[in-house]
Design a protein around this motif. Structure first.
Motif, PDB file in Angstrom:
ATOM      1  N   UNK A 125      35.674  36.103  46.902  1.00 35.72           N
ATOM      2  CA  UNK A 125      34.549  36.667  46.163  1.00 35.72           C
ATOM      3  C   UNK A 125      33.808  37.685  46.995  1.00 35.72           C
ATOM      4  N   UNK A 126      33.510  38.787  46.372  1.00 38.78           N
ATOM      5  CA  UNK A 126      32.892  39.853  47.146  1.00 38.78           C
ATOM      6  C   UNK A 126      31.929  40.677  46.308  1.00 38.78           C
ATOM      7  N   UNK A 162      38.791  44.070  38.989  1.00 38.78           N
ATOM      8  CA  UNK A 162      37.763  44.778  39.761  1.00 38.78           C
ATOM      9  C   UNK A 162      38.416  45.978  40.440  1.00 38.78           C
ATOM     10  N   UNK A 163      37.860  47.129  40.240  1.00 41.13           N
ATOM     11  CA  UNK A 163      38.373  48.333  40.899  1.00 41.13           C
ATOM     12  C   UNK A 163      37.906  48.329  42.353  1.00 41.13           C
ATOM     13  N   UNK A 214      44.747  37.616  42.335  1.00 44.66           N
ATOM     14  CA  UNK A 214      45.797  38.390  42.993  1.00 44.66           C
ATOM     15  C   UNK A 214      45.360  39.846  43.066  1.00 44.66           C
ATOM     16  N   UNK A 215      46.089  40.584  43.863  1.00 46.96           N
ATOM     17  CA  UNK A 215      45.840  42.012  44.038  1.00 46.96           C
ATOM     18  C   UNK A 215      46.955  42.817  43.426  1.00 46.96           C
ATOM     19  N   UNK A 255      43.014  49.394  45.341  1.00 48.84           N
ATOM     20  CA  UNK A 255      43.739  48.299  44.661  1.00 48.84           C
ATOM     21  C   UNK A 255      42.857  47.671  43.596  1.00 48.84           C
ATOM     22  N   UNK A 256      43.485  46.900  42.730  1.00 42.36           N
ATOM     23  CA  UNK A 256      42.756  46.087  41.754  1.00 42.36           C
ATOM     24  C   UNK A 256      42.691  44.658  42.265  1.00 42.36           C
ATOM     25  N   UNK A 257      41.515  44.076  42.256  1.00 41.20           N
ATOM     26  CA  UNK A 257      41.403  42.639  42.489  1.00 41.20           C
ATOM     27  C   UNK A 257      41.367  41.995  41.112  1.00 41.20           C
TER      28      UNK A 257
END
Ligand code: FAD
Length: 421
Positions: free
Chosen positions: A57-58, A225-226, A201-202, A230-232
């Motif tokens: 989580x970020x 999430x952009x 996943x990424x 990469x996409x998270x």
């Protein structure tokens, strides 16, 4: 603040400190910073050697950005690489929807900053180095509590230099949802439950981008999430279904993902084995009582949150701010009473309950029915339909997500360390 053996880490077996914080996550690092800033002799124990661990989580929300501002840390913080999100757009079946618009909030930082949690924690650690009263021991794992006359008087810890006994006026469990502190203190956990788990996943981004954040179809939900290059991705499954998803095979999983989000078609190839997919077993729970004499638990150790709204980090930070506001001076002046500890729970239990109640309502009325739906796309829930009809209402979810219930502001003082103890 050191990892491994250093002059800062004494080799003797017992040390004394005013406050011992177990766990260097968002709650522990922020509380350590605040107590160090207030001149309270504080030791943070973190069992890992560094913060570079699995994704967990970020999302840094406006409430946390405001706290960073109040601490004079915001400029340095926002210089770190991050992405910003203001408008939460989604696809609900064929319909394009907007769930929340943070630009409608009257706050200093009307956006969510996406920043790897390790960058955030490292930033707090580096910033805290200016306080001589704060020490952070990495590679130091609390293994048990020390009791005397029914009160907690410190912790046993294992360090690379061997076992250490840390005696403290106050021990604070910030050791997350699998907290050993709360377990050893025999604090009772109230399980509330959740109907889903999440697969993280990424996926590589390539050159393409789009602003869709959430996707909902019959039986499926996903959030993307952009993250710049990469996409998270968070793929939501019904509780306990991970083995069934795995049994269908990685190709079937990838096809489901691409079916929902064609933009991930090339990037999903980064998911090569199930090791690239991390299962988050979603739990919502809270302690009935957050304290014992000499002990307090905050953050996930006191209340594990659902990922709905992505508020776990921010609630942990709010707990830390409230704890420092209420306890820094009594700790510093050595007049801390058990009743003071109870004031932290009294202040933070209500926002915790309210947030969890909202998460449970969303899980039960929205997530579970969508995951159970087969065939046709689920109907647009009426609250989401209202948000499309009257866009100014989008400030309500924006406020709940971005600021939350009972936001905390920094009132704990910045003081030199106490000398002569
Ligand atoms: C996969 C995943 C995705 C998530 N996504 C989001 C999101 O997008 N947004 C959001 O807001 N929240 C998210 N969360 C939740 C969020 O990470 C937590 O709510 C938040 O980190 C809680 O902070 P904390 O400091 O209370 O606990 P934690 O972050 O769990 O920190 C606890 C720390 O204590 C340490 N520790 C544990 N035991 C010991 C011990 N015995 N001795 C010493 N140290 C110990 C751990 O190593 C850890 O560093 C996610 C969680 C997961 C797992």
């Amino acid at each position: 603040m050191d990892a491994g053996t250093s002059p800062e880490r004494p080799s003797r077996r017992t040390i004394n400190t005013r406050c011992c914080i177990v766990g260097g996550g968002p709650a522990g690092m922020m509380l350590g910073y605040l107590l160090g800033r207030a001149g309270v002799e504080t030791l943070v124990l973190e069992k890992h050697a560094d913060f570079f661990r699995d994704f967990r989580g970020d999302t840094v929300h406006p409430s946390t950005l405001q706290v960073m501002d109040e601490l004079g840390l915001i400029d340095g913080f926002l210089k770190l690489p991050h992405q910003r999100l203001q408008k939460m757009d989604g696809k609900f079946g064929a319909a394009s929807i907007r769930i929340a618009d943070l630009s409608r909030l009257k706050v200093n930082y009307p956006f969510i900053a996406f920043m790897p949690q390790w960058d955030f924690l490292n930033f707090l650690r580096e910033s805290g180095k200016r306080f001589s009263s704060l020490r952070v021991w990495m590679n130091a794992e609390a293994t048990d509590l020390i009791w005397s006359d029914g009160a907690v008087v410190g912790v046993q810890a294992m360090t690379p230099d061997g076992p250490v006994e840390i005696r403290a006026d106050l021990t604070i469990g910030c050791d997350g949802r699998h907290s050993i502190v709360r377990e050893r203190a025999r604090l009772e956990v109230e399980e509330i439950g959740a109907p889903m788990d999440v697969l993280w996943f990424r996926a590589n981004k390539g050159g393409e981008s789009e602003s869709v954040f959430a996707r909902v179809e019959a039986g499926k939900m996903m959030v993307t999430f952009d993250r710049g290059d990469y996409w998270q991705c968070a793929y939501v499954i019904a509780k306990g279904q991970y083995d069934a998803v795995k049994a269908r095979g990685l190709d079937a999983f990838r096809d489901d993902v691409i079916g929902m989000a064609p933009i991930l078609k090339s990037g999903i190839s980064e998911v090569k084995t199930w090791d690239d997919v991390k299962l988050l077993t979603v739990a919502i729970n809270r302690l009935k009582r957050w304290t014992r004499p000499g002990l307090l638990c905050i953050g996930d150790a006191a209340h594990a949150m659902s990922p709905v709204g992505g508020v776990g980090i921010n609630l942990a930070i709010q707990d830390a701010v409230a704890t420092a506001n209420l306890l820094a001076l009594p700790l510093r002046e050595r007049r801390l009473r058990d009743a003071d500890l109870a004031t932290v729970q009294a202040r933070r239990a209500w926002p915790t309950r309210m947030t969890q109640r909202a998460q449970v309502a969303i899980q039960n009325r929205f997530v579970a029915p969508v995951l159970a739906q087969r065939g046709a796309d689920p109907p647009l829930p009426w609250p989401i339909a209202l948000l499309q009809r009257w866009p100014w209402l989008q400030r309500i979810p924006a406020r709940l997500i971005g600021i939350g219930v009972r936001p905390e502001h920094v009132h704990s003082p910045a003081l030199p360390p106490v000398t002569g103890d």
